[in-house]
Design a protein around this motif. Sequence first.
Motif, PDB file in Angstrom:
ATOM      1  N   ALA A  88       0.797  -1.270   0.139  1.00 57.52           N
ATOM      2  CA  ALA A  88      -0.115   0.061  -0.021  1.00 57.52           C
ATOM      3  C   ALA A  88       0.875   1.252   0.135  1.00 57.52           C
ATOM      4  N   VAL A  89       2.098   1.032   0.226  1.00 53.33           N
ATOM      5  CA  VAL A  89       2.925   2.131   0.418  1.00 53.33           C
ATOM      6  C   VAL A  89       3.739   2.421  -1.101  1.00 53.33           C
ATOM      7  N   LEU A  90       3.425   3.762  -1.720  1.00 55.07           N
ATOM      8  CA  LEU A  90       3.861   4.222  -2.887  1.00 55.07           C
ATOM      9  C   LEU A  90       5.357   4.675  -2.574  1.00 55.07           C
ATOM     10  N   GLN A  91       5.619   5.225  -1.762  1.00 57.10           N
ATOM     11  CA  GLN A  91       7.029   5.972  -1.385  1.00 57.10           C
ATOM     12  C   GLN A  91       7.142   6.685  -0.157  1.00 57.10           C
ATOM     13  N   VAL A  92       8.363   6.904   0.256  1.00 58.35           N
ATOM     14  CA  VAL A  92       8.547   8.010   1.309  1.00 58.35           C
ATOM     15  C   VAL A  92       8.488   9.231   0.624  1.00 58.35           C
ATOM     16  N   LYS A  93       7.673  10.180   0.751  1.00 51.80           N
ATOM     17  CA  LYS A  93       7.462  11.584   0.259  1.00 51.80           C
ATOM     18  C   LYS A  93       8.728  12.260   0.670  1.00 51.80           C
ATOM     19  N   SER A  94       8.825  12.181   2.059  1.00 51.85           N
ATOM     20  CA  SER A  94       9.990  13.203   2.646  1.00 51.85           C
ATOM     21  C   SER A  94      10.583  12.682   3.886  1.00 51.85           C
ATOM     22  N   MET A  95      11.996  12.739   4.191  1.00 51.53           N
ATOM     23  CA  MET A  95      12.412  12.365   5.363  1.00 51.53           C
ATOM     24  C   MET A  95      13.674  13.234   5.844  1.00 51.53           C
ATOM     25  N   LEU A  96      13.440  13.746   7.238  1.00 52.27           N
ATOM     26  CA  LEU A  96      14.252  14.667   7.666  1.00 52.27           C
ATOM     27  C   LEU A  96      14.745  13.940   9.131  1.00 52.27           C
ATOM     28  N   ILE A  97      15.891  14.184   9.341  1.00 54.10           N
ATOM     29  CA  ILE A  97      16.636  13.560  10.501  1.00 54.10           C
ATOM     30  C   ILE A  97      17.648  14.837  11.088  1.00 54.10           C
ATOM     31  N   ALA A  98      17.242  14.977  12.450  1.00 56.40           N
ATOM     32  CA  ALA A  98      17.981  16.131  13.146  1.00 56.40           C
ATOM     33  C   ALA A  98      18.571  15.310  14.418  1.00 56.40           C
ATOM     34  N   ASP A  99      19.859  16.084  14.592  1.00 58.67           N
ATOM     35  CA  ASP A  99      20.429  15.632  15.937  1.00 58.67           C
ATOM     36  C   ASP A  99      19.684  16.444  17.288  1.00 58.67           C
ATOM     37  N   ARG A 100      20.225  16.188  18.216  1.00 61.60           N
ATOM     38  CA  ARG A 100      19.494  16.390  19.518  1.00 61.60           C
ATOM     39  C   ARG A 100      19.208  17.975  19.582  1.00 61.60           C
ATOM     40  N   TRP A 101      20.426  18.933  18.947  1.00 64.27           N
ATOM     41  CA  TRP A 101      20.422  20.208  18.867  1.00 64.27           C
ATOM     42  C   TRP A 101      19.562  20.859  17.932  1.00 64.27           C
ATOM     43  N   GLY A 102      18.929  19.905  17.094  1.00 65.35           N
ATOM     44  CA  GLY A 102      17.929  20.700  15.989  1.00 65.35           C
ATOM     45  C   GLY A 102      18.832  20.685  14.606  1.00 65.35           C
ATOM     46  N   GLU A 103      20.066  20.227  14.601  1.00 70.13           N
ATOM     47  CA  GLU A 103      20.701  20.577  13.136  1.00 70.13           C
ATOM     48  C   GLU A 103      20.237  19.414  12.364  1.00 70.13           C
ATOM     49  N   ILE A 104      19.864  19.687  10.976  1.00 71.85           N
ATOM     50  CA  ILE A 104      19.435  18.561  10.100  1.00 71.85           C
ATOM     51  C   ILE A 104      20.655  17.622   9.658  1.00 71.85           C
ATOM     52  N   VAL A 105      20.913  16.489   9.889  1.00 71.33           N
ATOM     53  CA  VAL A 105      21.711  15.760   9.620  1.00 71.33           C
ATOM     54  C   VAL A 105      21.444  14.941   8.194  1.00 71.33           C
ATOM     55  N   TYR A 106      20.364  14.834   7.881  1.00 73.36           N
ATOM     56  CA  TYR A 106      19.961  14.118   6.846  1.00 73.36           C
ATOM     57  C   TYR A 106      18.627  14.631   6.316  1.00 73.36           C
ATOM     58  N   GLU A 107      18.145  14.833   4.955  1.00 71.19           N
ATOM     59  CA  GLU A 107      17.174  15.140   4.467  1.00 71.19           C
ATOM     60  C   GLU A 107      17.207  14.564   3.038  1.00 71.19           C
ATOM     61  N   THR A 108      15.949  14.006   2.549  1.00 71.27           N
ATOM     62  CA  THR A 108      15.663  13.490   1.258  1.00 71.27           C
ATOM     63  C   THR A 108      14.226  13.448   0.986  1.00 71.27           C
ATOM     64  N   GLU A 109      13.979  13.145  -0.432  1.00 69.78           N
ATOM     65  CA  GLU A 109      12.528  13.150  -0.933  1.00 69.78           C
ATOM     66  C   GLU A 109      12.481  11.844  -1.735  1.00 69.78           C
ATOM     67  N   ASN A 110      11.101  11.477  -1.946  1.00 73.45           N
ATOM     68  CA  ASN A 110      10.709  10.483  -2.934  1.00 73.45           C
ATOM     69  C   ASN A 110      11.584   9.392  -3.151  1.00 73.45           C
ATOM     70  N   ILE A 111      11.828   8.620  -2.023  1.00 75.44           N
ATOM     71  CA  ILE A 111      12.508   7.279  -2.205  1.00 75.44           C
ATOM     72  C   ILE A 111      11.357   5.980  -2.052  1.00 75.44           C
ATOM     73  N   LEU A 112      11.691   5.247  -3.031  1.00 76.43           N
ATOM     74  CA  LEU A 112      10.861   4.026  -2.866  1.00 76.43           C
ATOM     75  C   LEU A 112      11.350   3.131  -1.688  1.00 76.43           C
ATOM     76  N   LEU A 113      10.611   2.335  -1.328  1.00 75.53           N
ATOM     77  CA  LEU A 113      11.061   1.408  -0.005  1.00 75.53           C
ATOM     78  C   LEU A 113      12.159   0.587  -0.508  1.00 75.53           C
ATOM     79  N   GLU A 114      12.255   0.134  -1.686  1.00 78.09           N
ATOM     80  CA  GLU A 114      13.262  -0.852  -2.051  1.00 78.09           C
ATOM     81  C   GLU A 114      14.721  -0.226  -2.559  1.00 78.09           C
ATOM     82  N   GLU A 115      14.744   1.112  -2.277  1.00 78.32           N
ATOM     83  CA  GLU A 115      15.859   2.014  -2.562  1.00 78.32           C
ATOM     84  C   GLU A 115      16.551   1.939  -1.364  1.00 78.32           C
ATOM     85  N   GLU A 116      17.093   1.132  -0.819  1.00 77.98           N
ATOM     86  CA  GLU A 116      17.769   1.085   0.552  1.00 77.98           C
ATOM     87  C   GLU A 116      18.836   2.188   0.508  1.00 77.98           C
ATOM     88  N   GLN A 117      19.833   2.316  -0.543  1.00 77.19           N
ATOM     89  CA  GLN A 117      20.854   2.717  -0.656  1.00 77.19           C
ATOM     90  C   GLN A 117      20.573   4.623  -0.486  1.00 77.19           C
TER      91      GLN A 117
END
Length: 158
Positions: A88-117
């Motif tokens: 039922a999942v088409l894609q991860v439309k957006s993903m944002l990861i931040a450290d405990r101080w709020g700095e964004i350490v990773y950000e991406t968009e439009n990932i298919l679940l099988e695109e692990e890399q």
Amino acid sequence: FLTANSNVDQIDWYTQDSLDCIEDCFFQQVSPYSTTLYEVEVMDENGCTDVSNITVNVQFDRAVYIPNAFSPNGDGFNDFFRVFGNSAVLQVKSMLIADRWGEIVYETENILLEEEQKFWNGVHREKDMNNDVFVYYVVVEYIDGRTEKFKGDVTLMR
């Protein structure tokens, strides 16, 4: 599968979705992503017409799993912080990861679940991050166009 009787002279199908065959088709195979109304109009050789409707109710099992830890140590197991889900999942439309101080350490968009890399491998500014807890914000898009937001924390363990 939807079927109309074969002793008719003309048959027409109507729906909000597209169909492979609209005129003179006695058989329709449908796979709607959402609840859909189908209407069939038939006419016999005497010009008598009849209309029938059928509603195909669709219920999705929207299964999404986001782990609370990962170990990007290069052993080939659990090396990426990623999202898991069913068909039922088409894609991860957006993903944002931040450290405990709020700095964004990773950000991406439009990932298919099988695109692990394409998911986060624990690297920020070309350096391996140390063991720590990070927060995430993820938006998942389902095949019917609906989106759902997830937020939480993940532990990086090397």
